[in-house]
Design an enzyme around this catalytic site. Structure first.
Site, mmCIF file in Angstrom:
data_model
loop_
_atom_site.group_PDB
_atom_site.id
_atom_site.type_symbol
_atom_site.label_atom_id
_atom_site.label_comp_id
_atom_site.label_asym_id
_atom_site.label_seq_id
_atom_site.Cartn_x
_atom_site.Cartn_y
_atom_site.Cartn_z
ATOM 1 N N LYS A 14 0.819 -1.222 0.000
ATOM 2 C CA LYS A 14 0.000 0.000 0.000
ATOM 3 C C LYS A 14 0.847 1.265 0.000
ATOM 4 C CE LYS A 14 -2.098 -1.034 3.794
ATOM 5 N NZ LYS A 14 -1.458 -2.310 4.092
ATOM 6 N N ARG A 89 -11.471 1.588 9.118
ATOM 7 C CA ARG A 89 -11.253 0.188 9.502
ATOM 8 C C ARG A 89 -12.549 -0.484 9.959
ATOM 9 N NH1 ARG A 89 -5.885 -1.489 10.068
ATOM 10 N NH2 ARG A 89 -4.398 0.201 10.014
ATOM 11 N N ARG A 128 11.222 -7.651 4.947
ATOM 12 C CA ARG A 128 11.239 -6.235 5.339
ATOM 13 C C ARG A 128 11.757 -6.093 6.770
ATOM 14 N NH1 ARG A 128 5.736 -2.775 4.906
ATOM 15 N NH2 ARG A 128 5.300 -3.548 6.991
ATOM 16 N N ARG A 134 11.860 -2.752 11.982
ATOM 17 C CA ARG A 134 10.537 -2.803 12.612
ATOM 18 C C ARG A 134 10.367 -4.158 13.295
ATOM 19 N NH1 ARG A 134 5.833 -0.668 8.670
ATOM 20 N NH2 ARG A 134 4.694 -1.891 10.209
ATOM 21 N N ARG A 146 -1.032 -10.223 12.631
ATOM 22 C CA ARG A 146 -1.413 -8.951 11.994
ATOM 23 C C ARG A 146 -2.239 -9.204 10.733
ATOM 24 N NH1 ARG A 146 3.939 -6.338 10.841
ATOM 25 N NH2 ARG A 146 2.720 -4.820 9.690
#
Length: 190
Positions: A14, A89, A128, A134, A146
């Site tokens: 995204k 959401r 990633r 992260r 998630r």
């Protein structure tokens, strides 16, 4: 005015696609996460309010989130449209966004969801996680959770926008250019 709700599970691309599309279509990219971080960092009234809920481990109420988004939309008066990333959401948030845009004389043009197989998402996020620093991308169990939370939260919204004829699923696997082209094919028909 073109107003897009860009959806997809974590790792679907995204952020990458929003950056390309905002330039291609001259849209303003509004990432809810960025808006929250900005308001909290700058200790705005809304940021202080949001932080109070977050510090207690609670979700920030829709009313506070909508006020932050409204301020972002107002900051960009005269824009050709917006890409909403990370919002809405819930159905209540979708209705609040519709009301906000209606006050501005516009509406959501489309909800476009990047669709990617779960195993590819897990691979992308773990990769990633090696480079991004992260922690939520480095643990496979966290990554899988998630992804499942995304599906639980957004299944309702998919139906919400389908009923309005505004839902478009786009294959999110391939080169960045191929995915951009698929998204552009949808946007160009709006």
């Amino acid at each position: 005015m073109t107003n897009l709700v860009l959806f997809g599970p974590p790792g679907a691309g995204k952020g990458t696609q929003a950056t390309i599309l905002k330039d291609k279509y001259n849209l303003i990219h509004i990432s809810t996460g960025d808006v929250f971080r900005f308001n909290i960092k700058n200790e705005t009234e809304l940021g202080i309010s949001a932080k109070a809920f977050m510090d207690k481990g609670q979700l920030v109420p829709d009313e506070v989130t909508i006020k932050m988004l409204n301020a972002e939309v107002d900051k960009n008066e005269g824009a050709e449209g917006f890409i909403f990333d990370g919002f809405p959401r819930t159905e209540a948030q979708a209705e609040a966004l519709a009301a906000l845009l209606e006050q501005k004389g516009t509406e959501v043009s489309a909800m476009i969801a990047l669709e990617v197989d779960d195993e590819i998402l897990v691979e992308r996020l773990l990769e990633r996680g090696k480079t991004s620093g992260r922690p939520d991308d480095a643990d496979e169990k966290v990554v899988r959770n998630r992804i499942s939370v995304y599906y639980e939260e957004t299944a309702i919204l998919k139906e919400y926008y389908k009923k309005q004829g505004k839902y478009y699923g786009v294959n999110g696997v391939g080169s960045i250019e191929e995915i951009t082209q698929r998204l552009s094919d949808v946007i160009d028909k709006l």
